[in-house]
Design an enzyme around this catalytic site. Structure first.
Site, mmCIF file in Angstrom:
data_model
loop_
_atom_site.group_PDB
_atom_site.id
_atom_site.type_symbol
_atom_site.label_atom_id
_atom_site.label_comp_id
_atom_site.label_asym_id
_atom_site.label_seq_id
_atom_site.Cartn_x
_atom_site.Cartn_y
_atom_site.Cartn_z
ATOM 1 N N GLY A 123 0.804 -1.217 0.000
ATOM 2 C CA GLY A 123 0.000 0.000 0.000
ATOM 3 C C GLY A 123 0.836 1.264 0.000
ATOM 4 N N SER A 125 2.633 2.224 -2.721
ATOM 5 C CA SER A 125 2.729 2.681 -4.111
ATOM 6 C C SER A 125 4.063 2.408 -4.791
ATOM 7 C CB SER A 125 2.406 4.172 -4.222
ATOM 8 O OG SER A 125 1.030 4.319 -4.277
ATOM 9 N N SER A 126 4.544 1.196 -4.634
ATOM 10 C CA SER A 126 5.706 0.817 -5.434
ATOM 11 C C SER A 126 5.339 0.839 -6.914
ATOM 12 C CB SER A 126 6.207 -0.570 -5.037
ATOM 13 O OG SER A 126 5.285 -1.584 -5.412
ATOM 14 N N GLU A 159 -1.314 2.522 -15.647
ATOM 15 C CA GLU A 159 -1.805 1.576 -14.630
ATOM 16 C C GLU A 159 -3.278 1.231 -14.866
ATOM 17 O OE1 GLU A 159 -0.189 2.014 -10.803
ATOM 18 O OE2 GLU A 159 -1.597 0.670 -9.837
ATOM 19 N N ASP A 171 -1.328 8.685 -6.248
ATOM 20 C CA ASP A 171 -0.029 8.038 -6.054
ATOM 21 C C ASP A 171 1.013 8.577 -7.021
ATOM 22 O OD1 ASP A 171 -1.647 6.593 -4.389
ATOM 23 O OD2 ASP A 171 -1.499 4.713 -5.502
HETATM 24 P P1 ADP Z 1 1.836 -1.164 -4.217
HETATM 25 O O1 ADP Z 1 1.779 -0.135 -5.301
HETATM 26 O O2 ADP Z 1 1.012 -0.794 -3.044
HETATM 27 O O3 ADP Z 1 3.225 -1.528 -3.821
HETATM 28 P P2 ADP Z 1 0.679 -2.770 -6.278
HETATM 29 O O4 ADP Z 1 0.031 -4.093 -6.269
HETATM 30 O O5 ADP Z 1 -0.086 -1.617 -6.821
HETATM 31 O O6 ADP Z 1 1.168 -2.480 -4.796
HETATM 32 O O7 ADP Z 1 2.014 -2.833 -7.117
HETATM 33 C C1 ADP Z 1 2.973 -3.823 -6.838
HETATM 34 C C2 ADP Z 1 3.454 -4.426 -8.141
HETATM 35 O O8 ADP Z 1 4.245 -3.470 -8.870
HETATM 36 C C3 ADP Z 1 4.365 -5.617 -7.942
HETATM 37 O O9 ADP Z 1 3.648 -6.797 -7.797
HETATM 38 C C4 ADP Z 1 5.174 -5.591 -9.247
HETATM 39 O O10 ADP Z 1 4.426 -6.161 -10.305
HETATM 40 C C5 ADP Z 1 5.305 -4.104 -9.532
HETATM 41 N N1 ADP Z 1 6.565 -3.576 -8.975
HETATM 42 C C6 ADP Z 1 6.694 -2.590 -8.073
HETATM 43 N N2 ADP Z 1 7.992 -2.346 -7.799
HETATM 44 C C7 ADP Z 1 8.705 -3.203 -8.540
HETATM 45 C C8 ADP Z 1 10.110 -3.464 -8.712
HETATM 46 N N3 ADP Z 1 11.043 -2.779 -8.035
HETATM 47 N N4 ADP Z 1 10.473 -4.422 -9.584
HETATM 48 C C9 ADP Z 1 9.547 -5.128 -10.251
HETATM 49 N N5 ADP Z 1 8.232 -4.941 -10.128
HETATM 50 C C10 ADP Z 1 7.802 -3.990 -9.295
HETATM 51 MG MG MG Z 2 0.036 0.397 -6.387
#
Ligand code: ADP
Ligand code: MG
Length: 382
Positions: A123, A125-126, A159, A171
């Site tokens: 949660g 926002s990776s 997205e 985000d």
């Molecule tokens: P959040 O945004 O809260 O972290 P999400 O489900 O929206 O969760 O996004 C996570 C997804 O984004 C991961 O499952 C992956 O597919 C992608 N992701 C995020 N950061 C990376 C990274 N550093 N390397 C590869 N994939 C990534």
């Molecule tokens: Mg996300």
């Protein structure tokens, strides 16, 4: 971190990158589920970032690789990208290339290697960090001349339309536009924003993130349902979006709604918009301590009216406040993910220990609790 990422890029692709960029994850201080109601949000960038080393390629090929995903680079043809065509994590950077090209921007091939310190799926926002860092790098390398809000909108489009996640724009805007030491007051109707000073240390405060380690993916259908309910509420009240409902008129507006669920959703959105305004007044007045009770109110509204919390988030918030925190709330979409806790420096350790103990006592996995300070938005490192 940039040197390590550049060295890995060289090892993967045979020569060094043209540049290295970083974009942060975020936590939202207040204003949840308001961004698809043209409302207000107040996120801050995390010190945790996704770093991308990137070079252009003149043969039009796109290759993407992540330190965080074992395996060879994923090789794609940008001209053949279409929604649904790319599986897994590569859909995020590929979606950005697709969104840029679909908007008519001349983006050619690229080699991309990323590495992140943003916890994924927590949660925080990776996903936005990954999109925004890709967009910023391509914007600079291909001389597109796009501004930060445009990059955020294109990242959101990637997205929504390419990856297939119906998120709002908060985000991506936080990752693209935040500045160090500030929260970002964003009006999601027109993307107008202002940097609001949020100097924790000057006030003897800490902001803790509690990552419950509960995946938030289960919330996917619920998000769409909340969104549809809010839209139904706006229609019933004859407004374009719930942001237009004056908090002073809320009782009258609720009285006109016949559907009990829609009534709860409307009450959450209108009161949370009002809470954003009150939090900003307090921050502008130099009184961040007084924000605490508004966080607790916001959590109760998300739990009882919008019903997007979960036992782990409720336990984190309840325990933190009982152990002496000034305030706490779930942050992001809910159903897992993370909570934020505002606490006096002197009480931070005790609150952290209490939350961890409560989780173990309840039979939950140990949460990850860490302090954050408002970090910088997306930027070029090298
Ligand atoms: P959040 O945004 O809260 O972290 P999400 O489900 O929206 O969760 O996004 C996570 C997804 O984004 C991961 O499952 C992956 O597919 C992608 N992701 C995020 N950061 C990376 C990274 N550093 N390397 C590869 N994939 C990534
Ligand atoms: Mg996300």
């Amino acid at each position: 971190m940039s040197e390590g990422v550049a060295a890995e890029f060289r090892a993967l692709y045979g020569s060094g990158p043209e540049g290295v960029w970083a974009a942060p994850g975020r936590v939202n201080l207040i204003g949840e589920y308001t961004d698809f109601n043209e409302g207000f949000v107040l996120p801050l960038a995390l010190p945790h970032t996704t770093v991308a080393a990137v070079s252009r390629r003149d043969d039009g090929v796109l290759r993407v690789h992540s330190r965080d995903v074992p395996g060879d680079p994923v090789r794609l043809d940008p001209a053949a990208l279409e929604p649904g065509a790319v599986e897994g994590w590569a859909a995020y950077p590929a979606g950005v290339v697709w969104a840029l090209r679909a908007a008519g921007h001349p983006v050619g091939g690229a080699d991309v290697h990323v590495a992140s310190t943003v916890p994924t799926g927590a949660g925080l926002s990776s996903s936005a960090a990954l999109e925004v860092v890709t967009a910023l790098a391509l914007n600079e390398l291909y001389g597109l001349g796009l501004g930060r809000p445009d990059l955020a909108l294109l990242a959101q489009r990637a997205e929504n339309a390419f990856v297939g996640v119906p998120c709002g724009v908060m985000d991506q805007m936080a990752s693209a536009c935040a500045t160090e030491g500030h929260a970002l007051h964003l009006d999601t109707r027109d993307l107008a924003y202002r940097q609001v000073p949020f100097d924790l240390a000057a006030h003897g405060l800490r902001l803790l993130v509690v990552d419950t380690r509960v995946g938030h993916a289960l919330g996917d259908g619920a998000y769409a349902e909340r969104r549809a309910g809010c839209e139904a509420g706006a229609r019933a009240l004859g407004v374009r979006a719930l942001r237009e409902v004056d908090p002073a008129q809320l009782p009258e507006a609720l009285g006109r709604l016949t559907d009990e669920t829609v009534r709860r959703y409307v009450r959450h959105v209108v009161t949370d918009n009002a809470r954003v305004a009150r939090v900003i007044e307090l921050l502008d007045a130099g009184d961040p301590r007084a924000v605490g009770p508004l966080l607790v109110e916001g959590h109760a509204s998300l739990r009882d009216d919008l019903r997007v919390s979960c036992p782990e988030l409720d336990l984190a918030v309840g325990t933190a406040v009982a152990a002496g925190a000034l305030g706490a709330r779930m942050t992001g979409g809910g159903f897992g993910g993370s909570a934020v806790v505002l606490v006096a420096e002197a009480a931070a350790e005790e609150v952290t220990a209490a939350v961890t103990k409560a989780f173990l006592g309840a039979g939950f996995a140990a949460p990850r609790v860490f302090p954050v300070v408002p970090g910088a938005g997306a930027r070029r490192l090298v």
